[in-house]
Design a protein around this motif. Structure first.
Motif, PDB file in Angstrom:
ATOM      1  N   ASN A  48       0.818  -1.206   0.000  1.00 42.75           N
ATOM      2  CA  ASN A  48       0.000   0.000   0.000  1.00 42.75           C
ATOM      3  C   ASN A  48       0.856   1.262   0.000  1.00 42.75           C
ATOM      4  O   ASN A  48       0.577   2.212  -0.727  1.00 42.75           O
ATOM      5  CB  ASN A  48      -0.932  -0.001   1.215  1.00 42.75           C
ATOM      6  N   ILE A  49       1.888   1.288   0.817  1.00 38.94           N
ATOM      7  CA  ILE A  49       2.719   2.481   0.936  1.00 38.94           C
ATOM      8  C   ILE A  49       3.577   2.681  -0.307  1.00 38.94           C
ATOM      9  O   ILE A  49       3.819   3.812  -0.742  1.00 38.94           O
ATOM     10  CB  ILE A  49       3.595   2.394   2.201  1.00 38.94           C
ATOM     11  N   ALA A  50       4.001   1.574  -0.915  1.00 41.01           N
ATOM     12  CA  ALA A  50       4.877   1.673  -2.086  1.00 41.01           C
ATOM     13  C   ALA A  50       4.129   1.978  -3.378  1.00 41.01           C
ATOM     14  O   ALA A  50       4.756   2.300  -4.395  1.00 41.01           O
ATOM     15  CB  ALA A  50       5.659   0.365  -2.251  1.00 41.01           C
ATOM     16  N   TYR A  51       2.802   1.912  -3.347  1.00 41.07           N
ATOM     17  CA  TYR A  51       2.015   2.043  -4.569  1.00 41.07           C
ATOM     18  C   TYR A  51       2.325   3.328  -5.328  1.00 41.07           C
ATOM     19  O   TYR A  51       2.577   3.310  -6.541  1.00 41.07           O
ATOM     20  CB  TYR A  51       0.524   1.977  -4.227  1.00 41.07           C
ATOM     21  N   GLY A  52       2.309   4.462  -4.637  1.00 46.59           N
ATOM     22  CA  GLY A  52       2.588   5.734  -5.307  1.00 46.59           C
ATOM     23  C   GLY A  52       4.001   5.824  -5.848  1.00 46.59           C
ATOM     24  O   GLY A  52       4.247   6.444  -6.891  1.00 46.59           O
ATOM     25  N   LEU A  53       4.935   5.189  -5.145  1.00 50.66           N
ATOM     26  CA  LEU A  53       6.331   5.191  -5.603  1.00 50.66           C
ATOM     27  C   LEU A  53       6.466   4.405  -6.906  1.00 50.66           C
ATOM     28  O   LEU A  53       7.215   4.802  -7.803  1.00 50.66           O
ATOM     29  CB  LEU A  53       7.237   4.589  -4.528  1.00 50.66           C
ATOM     30  N   LYS A  54       5.738   3.294  -7.002  1.00 45.35           N
ATOM     31  CA  LYS A  54       5.774   2.492  -8.225  1.00 45.35           C
ATOM     32  C   LYS A  54       5.242   3.294  -9.404  1.00 45.35           C
ATOM     33  O   LYS A  54       5.798   3.248 -10.512  1.00 45.35           O
ATOM     34  CB  LYS A  54       4.953   1.215  -8.045  1.00 45.35           C
ATOM     35  N   LEU A  55       4.147   4.039  -9.161  1.00 44.97           N
ATOM     36  CA  LEU A  55       3.571   4.842 -10.237  1.00 44.97           C
ATOM     37  C   LEU A  55       4.554   5.904 -10.721  1.00 44.97           C
ATOM     38  O   LEU A  55       4.513   6.310 -11.886  1.00 44.97           O
ATOM     39  CB  LEU A  55       2.279   5.518  -9.752  1.00 44.97           C
TER      40      LEU A  55
END
Length: 216
Positions: free
Chosen positions: A99-106
């Motif tokens: 969940n926390i890494a989701y924006g970083l992946k985008l």
């Protein structure tokens, strides 16, 4: 000093109903602001406009000296520096780390850097060791802290919080109160909507009172 964020003649209408009407509102950088007022006074609507998620019916907003142009490309660039944490954040039925890494992946952040940033964010919100747990199985207060970590990991210049402590227990609220000033020291500007009668003063925040979509 040039305002970090300014709103001029902002109005939000739904059919014939005026939900928000602000003549002028300015925010300085690296400060905490608390929006206070009863339910339906326009706090959440104002946060969504500032987050560039809701286009006002009319008015002008200037962020870091740049006029907001409500076009997709321009908004995408500005949104990289603004993050809104909703009162009831949506979390995937996956691990806290996912969940926390989701924006970083985008944003195309490399996996190794993702891991480090997520670890740091979990430490900041007091959830170190929660990375592998399912986010949907956490308590309401823990889920709220995961959502805040997901916002912090993006390192926004402007952090918007909609009733951030509404589902937190006393210990989590105390930790949250200690966290916000440290984020300001790191360069963030924070605007929160809150129902807590004493939290704005505990944080020594600038209080903005609202009623019926207007400033008091």
């Amino acid at each position: 000093m040039t305002p970090f964020l300014s709103l001029n003649s902002i109005e939000m209408r739904y059919n014939n109903h005026v939900a928000l009407q602000l003549e002028e509102l300015e925010f300085e950088p690296q400060k905490i602001y608390s929006l206070v007022g009863s339910n339906g006074c326009g706090k959440s609507t104002l946060l969504q406009i500032i987050a560039l998620l809701l286009k006002p019916t009319c008015g002008q907003m200037i962020f870091e000296g740049q006029k907001v142009v409500w076009k997709k490309h321009d908004l995408q660039q500005m949104r990289l520096n603004i993050t809104l944490v909703h009162q009831s954040p949506y979390l995937f039925s996956r691990s806290v780390r996912h969940n926390i890494a989701y924006g970083l992946k985008l944003r195309g952040i490399h996996a190794k850097e993702q891991h480090q940033l997520v670890h740091e964010a979990l430490e900041i919100v007091g959830l170190d060791g929660f990375g592998r747990r399912n986010a949907r199985e956490l308590s309401g207060g823990e889920q709220q802290r995961v959502a805040i970590a997901r916002a912090l990991v993006l390192r926004p210049r402007l952090l918007l919080l909609d009733e951030p402590t509404s589902n937190m227990d006393r210990a989590s609220i105390d930790a949250f109160d200690q966290l916000l000033p440290t984020l300001v020291d790191q360069g963030m500007t924070i605007i929160q909507a809150t129902h807590s009668p004493d939290q704005p003063e505990r944080l020594r925040s600038t209080i903005i009172r609202m009623e019926d979509g207007r400033l008091l």
